[in-house]
Design a protein around this motif. Structure first.
Motif, mmCIF file in Angstrom:
data_model
loop_
_atom_site.group_PDB
_atom_site.id
_atom_site.type_symbol
_atom_site.label_atom_id
_atom_site.label_comp_id
_atom_site.label_asym_id
_atom_site.label_seq_id
_atom_site.Cartn_x
_atom_site.Cartn_y
_atom_site.Cartn_z
ATOM 1 N N LEU A 255 0.824 -1.211 0.000
ATOM 2 C CA LEU A 255 0.000 0.000 0.000
ATOM 3 C C LEU A 255 0.855 1.257 0.000
ATOM 4 C CD1 LEU A 255 -2.834 -0.994 2.506
ATOM 5 C CD2 LEU A 255 -3.062 -0.634 0.053
ATOM 6 N N LEU A 256 1.916 1.256 0.794
ATOM 7 C CA LEU A 256 2.774 2.441 0.862
ATOM 8 C C LEU A 256 3.416 2.738 -0.499
ATOM 9 C CD1 LEU A 256 4.576 2.063 4.319
ATOM 10 C CD2 LEU A 256 2.876 3.763 3.668
ATOM 11 N N ILE A 257 3.996 1.714 -1.100
ATOM 12 C CA ILE A 257 4.665 1.921 -2.392
ATOM 13 C C ILE A 257 3.649 2.303 -3.470
ATOM 14 C CG2 ILE A 257 6.054 0.819 -4.176
ATOM 15 C CD1 ILE A 257 7.270 -0.935 -1.998
ATOM 16 N N GLY A 258 2.516 1.612 -3.493
ATOM 17 C CA GLY A 258 1.503 1.902 -4.505
ATOM 18 C C GLY A 258 0.948 3.308 -4.373
ATOM 19 N N PHE A 259 0.574 3.724 -3.145
ATOM 20 C CA PHE A 259 0.030 5.069 -2.946
ATOM 21 C C PHE A 259 1.076 6.147 -3.255
ATOM 22 C CE2 PHE A 259 -3.267 3.384 0.254
ATOM 23 C CZ PHE A 259 -4.169 3.176 -0.769
ATOM 24 N N TYR A 260 2.334 5.882 -2.916
ATOM 25 C CA TYR A 260 3.382 6.869 -3.181
ATOM 26 C C TYR A 260 3.574 7.069 -4.688
ATOM 27 C CZ TYR A 260 7.966 9.063 -3.408
ATOM 28 O OH TYR A 260 8.997 9.922 -3.684
ATOM 29 N N GLN A 261 3.632 5.975 -5.427
ATOM 30 C CA GLN A 261 3.815 6.083 -6.871
ATOM 31 C C GLN A 261 2.615 6.757 -7.530
ATOM 32 O OE1 GLN A 261 6.571 5.496 -8.497
ATOM 33 N NE2 GLN A 261 7.621 4.749 -6.658
ATOM 34 N N LEU A 262 1.413 6.445 -7.082
ATOM 35 C CA LEU A 262 0.229 7.091 -7.654
ATOM 36 C C LEU A 262 0.181 8.567 -7.288
ATOM 37 C CD1 LEU A 262 -2.427 4.292 -7.059
ATOM 38 C CD2 LEU A 262 -1.496 5.029 -9.256
ATOM 39 N N LYS A 263 0.614 8.888 -6.066
ATOM 40 C CA LYS A 263 0.657 10.297 -5.668
ATOM 41 C C LYS A 263 1.594 11.090 -6.590
ATOM 42 C CE LYS A 263 3.355 11.479 -2.274
ATOM 43 N NZ LYS A 263 4.185 12.597 -2.812
ATOM 44 N N ARG A 264 2.805 10.547 -6.812
ATOM 45 C CA ARG A 264 3.761 11.239 -7.682
ATOM 46 C C ARG A 264 3.271 11.299 -9.129
ATOM 47 N NH1 ARG A 264 8.929 11.874 -5.952
ATOM 48 N NH2 ARG A 264 8.972 13.187 -7.824
ATOM 49 N N LEU A 265 2.570 10.241 -9.561
ATOM 50 C CA LEU A 265 2.051 10.223 -10.931
ATOM 51 C C LEU A 265 1.050 11.344 -11.148
ATOM 52 C CD1 LEU A 265 1.604 8.887 -13.726
ATOM 53 C CD2 LEU A 265 -0.099 7.416 -12.619
ATOM 54 N N PHE A 266 0.083 11.492 -10.245
ATOM 55 C CA PHE A 266 -0.945 12.515 -10.438
ATOM 56 C C PHE A 266 -0.408 13.910 -10.145
ATOM 57 C CE2 PHE A 266 -3.715 8.801 -10.240
ATOM 58 C CZ PHE A 266 -4.609 9.098 -11.255
ATOM 59 N N GLU A 267 0.664 14.014 -9.363
ATOM 60 C CA GLU A 267 1.322 15.316 -9.229
ATOM 61 C C GLU A 267 1.897 15.768 -10.567
ATOM 62 O OE1 GLU A 267 4.184 14.844 -6.165
ATOM 63 O OE2 GLU A 267 2.746 15.127 -4.531
ATOM 64 N N ASP A 268 2.526 14.842 -11.289
ATOM 65 C CA ASP A 268 3.050 15.174 -12.611
ATOM 66 C C ASP A 268 1.927 15.496 -13.589
ATOM 67 O OD1 ASP A 268 5.595 14.802 -11.684
ATOM 68 O OD2 ASP A 268 5.786 12.762 -12.449
ATOM 69 N N LEU A 269 0.847 14.706 -13.533
ATOM 70 C CA LEU A 269 -0.267 14.951 -14.455
ATOM 71 C C LEU A 269 -0.939 16.291 -14.171
ATOM 72 C CD1 LEU A 269 -1.936 11.410 -14.630
ATOM 73 C CD2 LEU A 269 -0.339 12.448 -16.255
ATOM 74 N N SER A 270 -0.994 16.682 -12.900
ATOM 75 C CA SER A 270 -1.610 17.974 -12.570
ATOM 76 C C SER A 270 -0.788 19.141 -13.081
ATOM 77 C CB SER A 270 -1.787 18.090 -11.054
ATOM 78 O OG SER A 270 -0.528 18.070 -10.403
ATOM 79 N N GLU A 271 0.509 18.910 -13.375
ATOM 80 C CA GLU A 271 1.376 19.945 -13.934
ATOM 81 C C GLU A 271 1.532 19.773 -15.445
ATOM 82 O OE1 GLU A 271 5.006 19.836 -11.768
ATOM 83 O OE2 GLU A 271 4.060 20.332 -9.847
ATOM 84 N N ASN A 272 0.593 19.035 -16.047
ATOM 85 C CA ASN A 272 0.541 18.847 -17.516
ATOM 86 C C ASN A 272 1.749 18.093 -18.065
ATOM 87 O OD1 ASN A 272 -1.940 20.251 -17.659
ATOM 88 N ND2 ASN A 272 -0.858 22.224 -17.804
ATOM 89 N N ARG A 273 2.387 17.264 -17.244
ATOM 90 C CA ARG A 273 3.459 16.396 -17.735
ATOM 91 C C ARG A 273 2.857 15.007 -17.964
ATOM 92 N NH1 ARG A 273 6.550 19.074 -13.564
ATOM 93 N NH2 ARG A 273 6.363 17.203 -12.260
ATOM 94 N N TYR A 274 2.261 14.835 -19.138
ATOM 95 C CA TYR A 274 1.484 13.627 -19.400
ATOM 96 C C TYR A 274 2.343 12.478 -19.913
ATOM 97 C CZ TYR A 274 -2.558 16.678 -18.929
ATOM 98 O OH TYR A 274 -3.490 17.572 -18.453
ATOM 99 N N PHE A 275 3.314 12.738 -20.746
ATOM 100 C CA PHE A 275 4.054 11.655 -21.382
ATOM 101 C C PHE A 275 5.562 11.763 -21.101
ATOM 102 C CE2 PHE A 275 0.183 12.008 -23.932
ATOM 103 C CZ PHE A 275 -0.242 10.692 -23.903
ATOM 104 N N GLY A 276 5.892 12.086 -19.839
ATOM 105 C CA GLY A 276 7.296 12.107 -19.459
ATOM 106 C C GLY A 276 7.795 10.698 -19.195
ATOM 107 N N PRO A 277 9.103 10.513 -19.110
ATOM 108 C CA PRO A 277 9.649 9.167 -18.871
ATOM 109 C C PRO A 277 9.278 8.618 -17.502
ATOM 110 C CG PRO A 277 11.381 10.834 -18.754
ATOM 111 C CD PRO A 277 10.170 11.525 -19.264
ATOM 112 N N GLN A 278 9.013 9.517 -16.520
ATOM 113 C CA GLN A 278 8.697 9.047 -15.176
ATOM 114 C C GLN A 278 7.293 8.444 -15.089
ATOM 115 O OE1 GLN A 278 10.616 8.841 -12.574
ATOM 116 N NE2 GLN A 278 12.402 9.830 -13.505
ATOM 117 N N GLN A 279 6.359 8.953 -15.893
ATOM 118 C CA GLN A 279 4.974 8.490 -15.786
ATOM 119 C C GLN A 279 4.849 7.000 -16.080
ATOM 120 O OE1 GLN A 279 5.956 11.285 -16.550
ATOM 121 N NE2 GLN A 279 4.552 12.902 -15.923
#
Length: 361
Positions: A255-279
């Motif tokens: 749960l910790l790893i999954g929630f952390y990765q999803l948190k960082r993913l939607f942080e990038d998406l909220s800044e319009n970084r849709y197709f970066g290498p991290q996503q």
């Protein structure tokens, strides 16, 4: 517009879930810890003013307690004595009640009235009362030897046991089939196939019991360890404790790893970084977390399945010869993990198209 506002909302939601998972996991470890239960019990002992050292017998003559017993049976009915004699105290006066074999009152008399009557009746009452006191003392000694932490509360008309109210437990599942059977032929009626709540207790302190779930189609068996104090917890086999704690740690870390990765993913998406290498890497990690959790959970529950079989063997019980593997019910985790791996590949492919498009322009 809804899609634009949804991404920041999900980003905040997974941030809350990530932090909440940390604190809730730590809180669960604290509450389920026997040290926490032991500390709360010691605080309760200190609050009530009970003795810490010496015999744990507390004299409490208050009649308005919720556990107050109105009377104690000093002689039960038997073949040669088809009556029940109960001793009680009403308004600071000791009274004796005699009931017949069906529970009807025959008479109620005080100690003074009985002394004025036939000596034979008073001798029967006194001998029954002395026998009852000896049985109570033997039971108290046995209880204190088995559970040194408990307290024996003495009332006017009897005793009751006061022990830690918090109880923790963890069950281990053994797949259905032919259930455990005692090898000794002296034990009769081991299983009752018509019972909806069948169980057998191996040990009383800490409580170790096996229970069958007949309402389920698999008829699985569950070996349960129950404990109230640190002393009881230490008597549980270390292998059982590790198997239980590993299952919780596996779920917590997933749960910790999954929630952390999803948190960082939607942080990038909220800044319009849709197709970066991290996503794509973060989606890929979440997918592998789900797959690894599903696989690790299968290994742990089957290790518990084998442990239950070995525990029965040590208790001189026989279980079915063929090992029946246990599979989890949450197959959706595996499917979700595989879906996220495909989605990560789609994100990575979209990023490559975007880079090629930019180079072409």
């Amino acid at each position: 517009m809804k899609r634009i506002h949804l991404i920041p909302f999900l980003s905040i939601s997974f941030l809350i879930l990530y932090r909440g998972c940390i604190w809730l996991g730590l809180l669960f470890l604290l509450i389920s810890s026997p040290l926490w239960q032991e500390a709360y019990w010691r605080w309760s002992v200190h609050k009530n003013g009970w003795p810490v050292d010496g015999p744990h017998i507390v004299y409490d003559t208050a009649a308005n307690q919720t556990n107050y017993e109105s009377g104690v049976i000093i002689r039960g009915k038997s073949v040669d004595f088809p009556f029940t004699i109960r001793k009680s105290e009403i308004e600071n006066e000791v009274r004796y009640t005699v009931n017949d074999s069906v529970g009807r009152h025959l008479w109620i008399k005080t100690a003074a009235q009985l002394k004025q009557g036939p000596d034979s009746l008073w001798q029967v009452i006194r001998s029954a009362e002395q026998l009852s006191e000896r049985q109570q003392k033997a039971k108290i000694d046995s209880t204190l030897r088995a559970n040194p932490e408990v307290y024996i509360i003495k009332k006017r008309n009897g005793y009751y046991v006061k022990e830690p109210s918090f109880m923790s437990y963890f069950p281990f599942r053994m797949a259905g089939g032919y259930g455990p059977m005692p090898k000794s032929v002296l034990i009769k009626n081991w299983q009752n196939n018509n019972a909806n709540d069948w169980e057998f207790r191996f040990i009383d302190s800490p409580t170790v019991k096996v229970r069958q779930q007949p309402l389920q189609l698999s008829h699985d068996y569950y070996l349960t360890f129950e404990y109230r104090t640190w002393r009881q917890f230490k008597t549980i086999p270390i292998s059982a404790i590790l198997l239980n704690r590993l299952q919780f740690l596996l779920a917590w870390m997933a749960l910790l790893i999954g929630f952390y990765q999803l948190k960082r993913l939607f942080e990038d998406l909220s800044e319009n970084r849709y197709f970066g290498p991290q996503q794509s890497r973060r989606i890929n990690r979440v997918g592998w977390v789900l797959i690894c959790y599903f696989t690790g959970n299968i290994l742990l529950i089957n290790a518990q399945n084998l442990y239950v079989r070995s525990y029965f063997a040590k208790q001189n019980f026989h279980v079915h010869d063929g090992f029946i593997p246990v599979f989890p019910d949450n197959w959706s985790l595996l499917l979700s993990g595989l879906t996220l791996l495909v989605l990560a590949h789609v994100f990575d492919y979209g990023r490559q198209l975007k880079e090629e498009n930019e180079l072409t322009i």
